[in-house]
Design a protein around this motif. Sequence first.
Motif, PDB file in Angstrom:
ATOM      1  N   HIS A  55       0.837  -1.203   0.000  1.00 41.10           N
ATOM      2  CA  HIS A  55       0.000   0.000   0.000  1.00 41.10           C
ATOM      3  C   HIS A  55       0.867   1.247   0.000  1.00 41.10           C
ATOM      4  CE1 HIS A  55      -2.627   3.050   2.102  1.00 41.10           C
ATOM      5  NE2 HIS A  55      -3.396   2.699   1.084  1.00 41.10           N
ATOM      6  N   ALA A  58       2.686   1.784  -3.343  1.00 40.29           N
ATOM      7  CA  ALA A  58       1.832   2.210  -4.455  1.00 40.29           C
ATOM      8  C   ALA A  58       1.522   3.701  -4.386  1.00 40.29           C
ATOM      9  CB  ALA A  58       0.540   1.393  -4.454  1.00 40.29           C
ATOM     10  N   TYR A  59       1.078   4.187  -3.222  1.00 40.11           N
ATOM     11  CA  TYR A  59       0.701   5.612  -3.181  1.00 40.11           C
ATOM     12  C   TYR A  59       1.925   6.517  -3.162  1.00 40.11           C
ATOM     13  CZ  TYR A  59       1.164   5.765   2.017  1.00 40.11           C
ATOM     14  OH  TYR A  59       1.609   5.720   3.309  1.00 40.11           O
ATOM     15  N   ASP A  96      -5.426   8.724  -0.407  1.00 43.59           N
ATOM     16  CA  ASP A  96      -4.011   8.342  -0.495  1.00 43.59           C
ATOM     17  C   ASP A  96      -3.221   9.337  -1.336  1.00 43.59           C
ATOM     18  OD1 ASP A  96      -4.017   5.992   1.085  1.00 43.59           O
ATOM     19  OD2 ASP A  96      -4.979   4.909  -0.544  1.00 43.59           O
ATOM     20  N   VAL A 127      -5.821   3.739  -2.868  1.00 43.35           N
ATOM     21  CA  VAL A 127      -5.164   2.462  -3.132  1.00 43.35           C
ATOM     22  C   VAL A 127      -5.710   1.436  -2.153  1.00 43.35           C
ATOM     23  CG1 VAL A 127      -2.975   1.218  -3.197  1.00 43.35           C
ATOM     24  CG2 VAL A 127      -3.072   3.602  -3.951  1.00 43.35           C
ATOM     25  N   PHE A 155      -7.276   2.293  -7.234  1.00 44.35           N
ATOM     26  CA  PHE A 155      -6.330   1.250  -7.639  1.00 44.35           C
ATOM     27  C   PHE A 155      -6.423   0.120  -6.617  1.00 44.35           C
ATOM     28  CE2 PHE A 155      -1.574   0.039  -7.582  1.00 44.35           C
ATOM     29  CZ  PHE A 155      -1.830  -1.094  -8.350  1.00 44.35           C
ATOM     30  N   ASP A 156      -7.044  -0.979  -7.028  1.00 48.27           N
ATOM     31  CA  ASP A 156      -7.146  -2.168  -6.177  1.00 48.27           C
ATOM     32  C   ASP A 156      -5.961  -3.065  -6.523  1.00 48.27           C
ATOM     33  OD1 ASP A 156      -7.785  -4.457  -4.774  1.00 48.27           O
ATOM     34  OD2 ASP A 156      -9.933  -4.328  -5.208  1.00 48.27           O
ATOM     35  N   ARG A 157      -4.906  -2.920  -5.762  1.00 51.30           N
ATOM     36  CA  ARG A 157      -3.660  -3.593  -6.130  1.00 51.30           C
ATOM     37  C   ARG A 157      -3.743  -5.103  -5.967  1.00 51.30           C
ATOM     38  NH1 ARG A 157       2.540  -1.905  -4.314  1.00 51.30           N
ATOM     39  NH2 ARG A 157       3.530  -3.046  -6.026  1.00 51.30           N
TER      40      ARG A 157
END
Length: 292
Positions: A55, A58-59, A96, A127, A155-157
């Motif tokens: 998490h 990503a951000y 985020d 995210v 964004f669903d990683r």
Amino acid sequence: MASPDTLWRVDPLDPRAPPQSLWDQMSEDERAAIVDALPSDFPVSESSPPEGDRHYEAYTMARETLSRWFRDRGRRVYVSGNLPVYYPGETMFSPDVIAVMDVEPHQRESWIVSREGGRGLDFALEVIVSGRRRKDLQENVERYARLGIAEYFVFDRSRSMLRAYRLGERSRYERLMPQGGRYRSAVLELDLFLEGASLRFAVGDARLLSSGELVDQLSGLINDAEQRAVELEAALEEEQRKREEEQRRREEEQRRREEEQRKREEEQRKREESEREVERLRLELERLRAKG
């Protein structure tokens, strides 16, 4: 004059900025007191369970990439995230990643819409790794549209999924459809797309590099330059060795010629000495014959 506490009291369990109409009635000192009273950390009601490195990565990558992109082009864009955002009379929230166009990008501890001259967010990104999907995919879609945030991306990683929304008629979001696997952000004037498990940004066919990729690219350039320097140094050393070898060869050739010259001169000297000795003996012989 009424005190700011009288006009508006900040509840530590549910901190909110005052409605715009009340803000407009306040003096600068009263507004400053409200800003100081609004916390720059998150109340328990707004805290989300920690989601770990994926998490954070990503951000952070998204924020750094966007900040550098606009900064390098001299654009006045405030890019941040995970800081308290206060709309007038609304519960605090904290996406985020956020972007506000055409404002001074100086550091802030919070984004208070009233203090920013009524400027709300233009872009928000959430995210998801293992957090509350209902909050990001349903509640925020309704709330961010109501607040007038022009674009909202999720964004669903963990599921390798990207969703995009743009504010349409009647302050409702319209879900965007990808074109060639890319979602166009009219706010950022960039394309967003997924590359493996990463969210990427692009302008045209050019992908925006992350800080890590820029470091790797720079390291590669430095390594290439160092390798070229090593190769050049080796070539120069080889050239120097060849020149020294050629110099030694010329010096050796010079010594050989000088030795041959010395030998020729020695032979010439010996011949001349022999000829003088022969002439001396001939004269001596003639002298002895004359006596006899």
